[in-house]
Write a protein that holds these residues in place. Structure first.
Motif, PDB file in Angstrom:
ATOM      1  N   ASP A   1      61.371  29.359  42.133  1.00 48.06           N
ATOM      2  CA  ASP A   1      62.370  29.532  41.092  1.00 48.06           C
ATOM      3  C   ASP A   1      63.218  30.746  41.433  1.00 48.06           C
ATOM      4  OD1 ASP A   1      61.959  29.011  37.534  1.00 48.06           O
ATOM      5  OD2 ASP A   1      63.760  29.104  38.772  1.00 48.06           O
ATOM      6  N   VAL A   2      64.190  31.069  40.580  1.00 49.40           N
ATOM      7  CA  VAL A   2      65.027  32.225  40.845  1.00 49.40           C
ATOM      8  C   VAL A   2      64.173  33.479  40.817  1.00 49.40           C
ATOM      9  CG1 VAL A   2      67.115  31.178  39.958  1.00 49.40           C
ATOM     10  CG2 VAL A   2      65.605  32.376  38.402  1.00 49.40           C
ATOM     11  N   SER A   3      64.615  34.516  41.545  1.00 48.82           N
ATOM     12  CA  SER A   3      63.774  35.668  41.813  1.00 48.82           C
ATOM     13  C   SER A   3      63.346  36.422  40.564  1.00 48.82           C
ATOM     14  CB  SER A   3      64.498  36.628  42.764  1.00 48.82           C
ATOM     15  OG  SER A   3      65.720  37.064  42.196  1.00 48.82           O
ATOM     16  N   ASP A   4      64.168  36.404  39.492  1.00 48.04           N
ATOM     17  CA  ASP A   4      63.818  37.210  38.330  1.00 48.04           C
ATOM     18  C   ASP A   4      62.720  36.590  37.481  1.00 48.04           C
ATOM     19  OD1 ASP A   4      65.237  35.113  37.328  1.00 48.04           O
ATOM     20  OD2 ASP A   4      66.599  36.309  36.101  1.00 48.04           O
ATOM     21  N   THR A   5      62.246  35.391  37.843  1.00 47.15           N
ATOM     22  CA  THR A   5      61.140  34.793  37.105  1.00 47.15           C
ATOM     23  C   THR A   5      59.856  34.784  37.919  1.00 47.15           C
ATOM     24  OG1 THR A   5      61.652  32.544  37.848  1.00 47.15           O
ATOM     25  CG2 THR A   5      62.724  33.318  35.819  1.00 47.15           C
ATOM     26  N   ALA A   6      59.892  35.205  39.174  1.00 47.77           N
ATOM     27  CA  ALA A   6      58.685  35.273  39.990  1.00 47.77           C
ATOM     28  C   ALA A   6      57.791  36.395  39.472  1.00 47.77           C
ATOM     29  CB  ALA A   6      59.039  35.506  41.456  1.00 47.77           C
ATOM     30  N   THR A   7      56.476  36.193  39.575  1.00 47.59           N
ATOM     31  CA  THR A   7      55.504  37.150  39.064  1.00 47.59           C
ATOM     32  C   THR A   7      54.481  37.474  40.143  1.00 47.59           C
ATOM     33  OG1 THR A   7      55.732  36.254  36.831  1.00 47.59           O
ATOM     34  CG2 THR A   7      53.777  37.589  37.271  1.00 47.59           C
ATOM     35  N   ARG A   8      54.239  38.765  40.376  1.00 51.09           N
ATOM     36  CA  ARG A   8      53.200  39.173  41.319  1.00 51.09           C
ATOM     37  C   ARG A   8      51.884  39.331  40.580  1.00 51.09           C
ATOM     38  NH1 ARG A   8      52.513  40.939  46.302  1.00 51.09           N
ATOM     39  NH2 ARG A   8      54.759  40.910  46.709  1.00 51.09           N
ATOM     40  N   ILE A   9      50.825  38.718  41.134  1.00 55.53           N
ATOM     41  CA  ILE A   9      49.501  38.747  40.523  1.00 55.53           C
ATOM     42  C   ILE A   9      48.520  39.360  41.517  1.00 55.53           C
ATOM     43  CG2 ILE A   9      47.606  37.359  39.623  1.00 55.53           C
ATOM     44  CD1 ILE A   9      49.647  35.331  38.714  1.00 55.53           C
ATOM     45  N   GLY A  10      47.738  40.318  41.065  1.00 51.24           N
ATOM     46  CA  GLY A  10      46.685  40.912  41.878  1.00 51.24           C
ATOM     47  C   GLY A  10      45.318  40.525  41.350  1.00 51.24           C
ATOM     48  N   PHE A  11      44.320  40.453  42.234  1.00 52.09           N
ATOM     49  CA  PHE A  11      42.971  40.100  41.804  1.00 52.09           C
ATOM     50  C   PHE A  11      41.956  40.878  42.635  1.00 52.09           C
ATOM     51  CE2 PHE A  11      44.560  37.057  44.901  1.00 52.09           C
ATOM     52  CZ  PHE A  11      43.550  37.021  45.854  1.00 52.09           C
ATOM     53  N   ALA A  12      40.795  41.133  42.052  1.00 53.10           N
ATOM     54  CA  ALA A  12      39.742  41.882  42.738  1.00 53.10           C
ATOM     55  C   ALA A  12      38.389  41.486  42.163  1.00 53.10           C
ATOM     56  CB  ALA A  12      39.968  43.384  42.591  1.00 53.10           C
ATOM     57  N   TYR A  13      37.390  41.381  43.033  1.00 51.46           N
ATOM     58  CA  TYR A  13      36.027  41.014  42.648  1.00 51.46           C
ATOM     59  C   TYR A  13      35.062  41.816  43.506  1.00 51.46           C
ATOM     60  CZ  TYR A  13      31.684  38.311  43.107  1.00 51.46           C
ATOM     61  OH  TYR A  13      30.372  37.943  43.192  1.00 51.46           O
ATOM     62  N   GLU A  14      34.004  42.318  42.892  1.00 48.25           N
ATOM     63  CA  GLU A  14      32.998  43.058  43.647  1.00 48.25           C
ATOM     64  C   GLU A  14      31.624  42.774  43.051  1.00 48.25           C
ATOM     65  OE1 GLU A  14      31.839  47.615  45.092  1.00 48.25           O
ATOM     66  OE2 GLU A  14      33.494  47.267  43.702  1.00 48.25           O
ATOM     67  N   PHE A  15      30.644  42.510  43.931  1.00 44.10           N
ATOM     68  CA  PHE A  15      29.270  42.256  43.505  1.00 44.10           C
ATOM     69  C   PHE A  15      28.451  43.524  43.692  1.00 44.10           C
ATOM     70  CE2 PHE A  15      24.878  41.232  44.600  1.00 44.10           C
ATOM     71  CZ  PHE A  15      24.501  40.464  43.508  1.00 44.10           C
ATOM     72  N   ARG A  16      27.712  43.895  42.637  1.00 47.02           N
ATOM     73  CA  ARG A  16      26.829  45.054  42.715  1.00 47.02           C
ATOM     74  C   ARG A  16      25.494  44.720  42.072  1.00 47.02           C
ATOM     75  NH1 ARG A  16      30.564  50.114  40.591  1.00 47.02           N
ATOM     76  NH2 ARG A  16      32.218  49.974  42.173  1.00 47.02           N
ATOM     77  N   ARG A  17      24.419  45.285  42.615  1.00 43.88           N
ATOM     78  CA  ARG A  17      23.103  45.154  42.000  1.00 43.88           C
ATOM     79  C   ARG A  17      22.956  46.250  40.947  1.00 43.88           C
ATOM     80  NH1 ARG A  17      19.861  41.578  44.540  1.00 43.88           N
ATOM     81  NH2 ARG A  17      20.404  40.995  46.675  1.00 43.88           N
TER      82      ARG A  17
END
Length: 201
Positions: free
Chosen positions: A53-69
């Protein structure tokens, strides 16, 4: 595979990805640390969605996951109850969409939705319809808000309805389009998507 990493005496394989199969996504990158038996210790990355789509509707999404005991099972945070749990589907007649509140809290009145219906392969109409809608009253848990599409004065608009089937003049059918609903409450943003194949994101 881009190498190995040792954390607390355990060796992990480092995997990197630069492409995604999700439609309308670009600038995708992800890194994962995985044990030899396939256990994922860390996963992080980012992507830009709605990239066609046009650039002003693009969305940047970040994600992160970490496993710990940990010594004991984690307690469910109290703020989880306040996070909207919404689902999106097309209504049976194809002239609108339905937003269902599957969470524990109401979505407040006045919540705004930006709606986009996209099909870049259409040959008999516009590739993109855009519209907005707003909740006139709160959407209670277990309830559904219907949004129907119609053309008014040459423009496509969305209006709220209390029932799934509402016959309107100049209705716009959405059955052959990817539907994206971007909603915001006072402190939460949510993004709901139905792809052309009917899969929900």
């Amino acid at each position: 595979m881009t190498g190995t990493v040792v954390r607390n005496g355990t060796q992990y394989v480092r995997l990197e990805a630069t492409e995604a199969t999700i439609p309308n996504t670009k600038q995708f990158s992800a890194t994962a640390l995985v044990t030899s038996d396939g256990h994922v210790r860390e996963l992080s990355g980012s992507s830009v969605v709605n990239a066609n789509d046009v650039s002003d509707t693009a969305t940047r999404i970040g994600f992160a996951y970490e496993f710990r005991r940990v010594a004991s099972s984690p307690v469910r945070p109290t703020w989880v109850r306040n996070v909207p749990r919404l689902s999106l589907h097309r209504v049976a007649d194809g002239e609108g969409i339905a937003i269902h509140n599957a969470g524990e809290r109401p979505v407040p009145a006045g919540t705004g939705f930006s709606i986009r219906a996209t099909n870049w392969n259409v040959t008999d109409g516009e590739p993109v319809f855009r519209g907005t809608a707003r909740l006139g009253q709160s959407l209670q848990p277990g309830k559904t808000q219907y949004l129907h599409a119609a053309r008014v004065s040459g423009e496509v608009g969305f209006f709220a309805a209390q029932q799934e089937t509402t016959r309107v003049n100049s209705a716009v059918f959405l059955s052959n389009r990817t539907i994206t609903v971007d909603g915001r409450t006072e402190n939460t943003r949510f993004l709901l998507v139905i792809e052309l194949d009917g899969n929900r994101r």
